[in-house]
Design a protein around this motif. Structure first.
Motif, PDB file in Angstrom:
ATOM      1  N   ASP A   1      25.610-138.710 108.292  1.00 17.01           N
ATOM      2  CA  ASP A   1      24.905-139.470 109.326  1.00 17.01           C
ATOM      3  C   ASP A   1      25.294-140.749 109.884  1.00 17.01           C
ATOM      4  O   ASP A   1      25.322-141.214 110.999  1.00 17.01           O
ATOM      5  CB  ASP A   1      23.341-139.258 108.988  1.00 17.01           C
TER       6      ASP A   1
ATOM      7  N   SER B   1      25.526-136.518 112.429  1.00 15.81           N
ATOM      8  CA  SER B   1      25.147-135.823 111.438  1.00 15.81           C
ATOM      9  C   SER B   1      25.300-134.485 111.351  1.00 15.81           C
ATOM     10  O   SER B   1      25.310-133.765 110.248  1.00 15.81           O
ATOM     11  CB  SER B   1      23.589-136.041 111.456  1.00 15.81           C
ATOM     12  N   GLN B   2      25.693-133.723 112.498  1.00 17.93           N
ATOM     13  CA  GLN B   2      25.950-132.473 112.558  1.00 17.93           C
ATOM     14  C   GLN B   2      27.454-132.055 112.464  1.00 17.93           C
ATOM     15  O   GLN B   2      27.916-130.854 112.612  1.00 17.93           O
ATOM     16  CB  GLN B   2      25.171-131.677 113.594  1.00 17.93           C
TER      17      GLN B   2
END
Length: 363
Positions: free
Chosen positions: A139, A85-86
């Protein structure tokens, strides 16, 4: 050249003629892979790929065979797939981020509301309803990765999130739609949906409506009718995910994943075939043992084999090629997006300044 914040080591390229040897190469050569995608620049020509060996050495512990549909508790060596997700991708530099998108939506709504008031309508937009499930575009791009959630919900979003979303949708649906006059002012007679919101304070004055109505006026002022989204970028993003799945290293790790899933009693050619299983579609349905058992086996195999990292690394390379091939077009997209965002920021700032001036009079 744009590089992701968490770049991935270049995965092994497995020639088609060595397909039979691919699994052995991946198992033997990539045991040292870590949970964080390593620096591609430090990988050298050999690169890195999926990990298929546990910390104790030897064959990866893939879990005991099970009857399909029987949930399996994570074994001692269970490793969740990485959370992407990052992470980012090269093409995401040409797409509004989540904060930018919210600014663009807010600016459009501010302009529309101001326009509607000129025509005598006290219009307010429906509140935005965050969809349950993935937190952002990255994500769940390569599949779910939360074992705790999968143990009870399979491939479905968190139950509380889903219920909150359903309540919000019902509340929006219960709001009275705009009158025919209001819709005409809002859309210029384009019939762009019911646009539920507050009804008119007074009947709309008989005068010319901007082309496309108040929505058209707002979008013209901002310079976008799609909140900064580019069809070129969206198309390239969709193509990149599919192309990455056809890369030799990804096909090789998909084969290992399929073998791993068979040890738990599940037969899928690759994660894409599993994602297409209609029984687990993200539509309201009771989540049972078949879904949760499949999801846990999927997570176990993807975590052990580093499927997420391999797929991500391949997609980075595919997207880098796409950025180079469409350099001029994407530069124009980025320039246009910057202008749109400047316009939106200006609208929001003017609205705040107006509210600050107006506030003492209200008090």
């Amino acid at each position: 050249m744009h590089r992701p914040r968490r770049p991935f080591a270049r995965a092994l390229a497995v020639p088609a003629t060595l397909a039979a040897l691919a699994a052995l190469v991946l198992v033997a050569a990539l045991a040292a892979c870590t949970a964080r995608p390593p620096d591609r620049g430090a990988a050298g020509s050999g690169g890195a790929g999926p990990r298929a060996v546990d910390e104790h050495g030897g064959r990866a512990m893939l879990g005991r065979p099970a009857v399909p549909g029987t949930p399996q508790a994570p074994d001692p060596g269970f490793r969740e797939p990485s959370d992407p997700s990052q992470w980012t991708l090269p093409l995401l530099a040409y797409r509004p981020g989540e904060e930018q998108r919210r600014t663009l939506v807010g600016a459009e709504q501010t302009l529309v509301r101001s326009c509607m008031r000129r025509y005598g309508f006290d219009w307010a937009p429906s509140e935005e309803i965050p969809a349950p499930g993935p937190r952002n575009a990255m994500d769940w791009r390569y599949g779910i990765h939360d074992a705790r959630l999968a143990a009870t919900r399979g491939y479905q979003p968190d139950q509380a999130q889903q219920e909150q979303y359903d309540r919000a949708r019902r509340a929006v649906a219960a709001r009275p739609p705009l009158s025919a006059e209001g819709r005409a002012v809002l859309t210029g007679g384009t019939g762009a949906g019911p646009h539920r919101g507050k009804g008119p304070a007074v009947r709309a004055p008989v005068r010319a409506v901007p082309p496309g109505g108040c929505l058209g006026e707002a979008r013209s002022r901002l310079g976008t009718a799609s909140h900064g989204s580019s069809p070129l970028v969206e198309g390239l993003l969709a193509d990149a995910l599919r192309q990455a799945a056809r890369e030799p290293a990804v096909r090789a790790v998909f084969r290992l994943w399929s073998q791993c899933m068979r040890t738990s009693g599940y037969r899928y050619a690759d994660p894409l075939a599993l994602a297409a299983d209609p029984r687990f579609a993200r539509t309201p349905h009771p989540v049972g043992a078949v879904e949760t058992g499949t999801a846990l086996a999927d997570l176990r195999c993807r975590g052990r084999l580093r499927v997420t990292e391999v797929w991500y690394g391949a997609e980075v390379r595919v997207q880098e090629r796409a950025v180079a091939a469409h350099a001029a077009e994407l530069a124009a997209v980025r320039e246009g997006l910057d202008e749109v965002f400047r316009n939106a920021t200006e609208v929001v700032a003017q609205s705040r300044a107006f509210m600050e001036i107006k506030a003492p009079a209200i008090g």
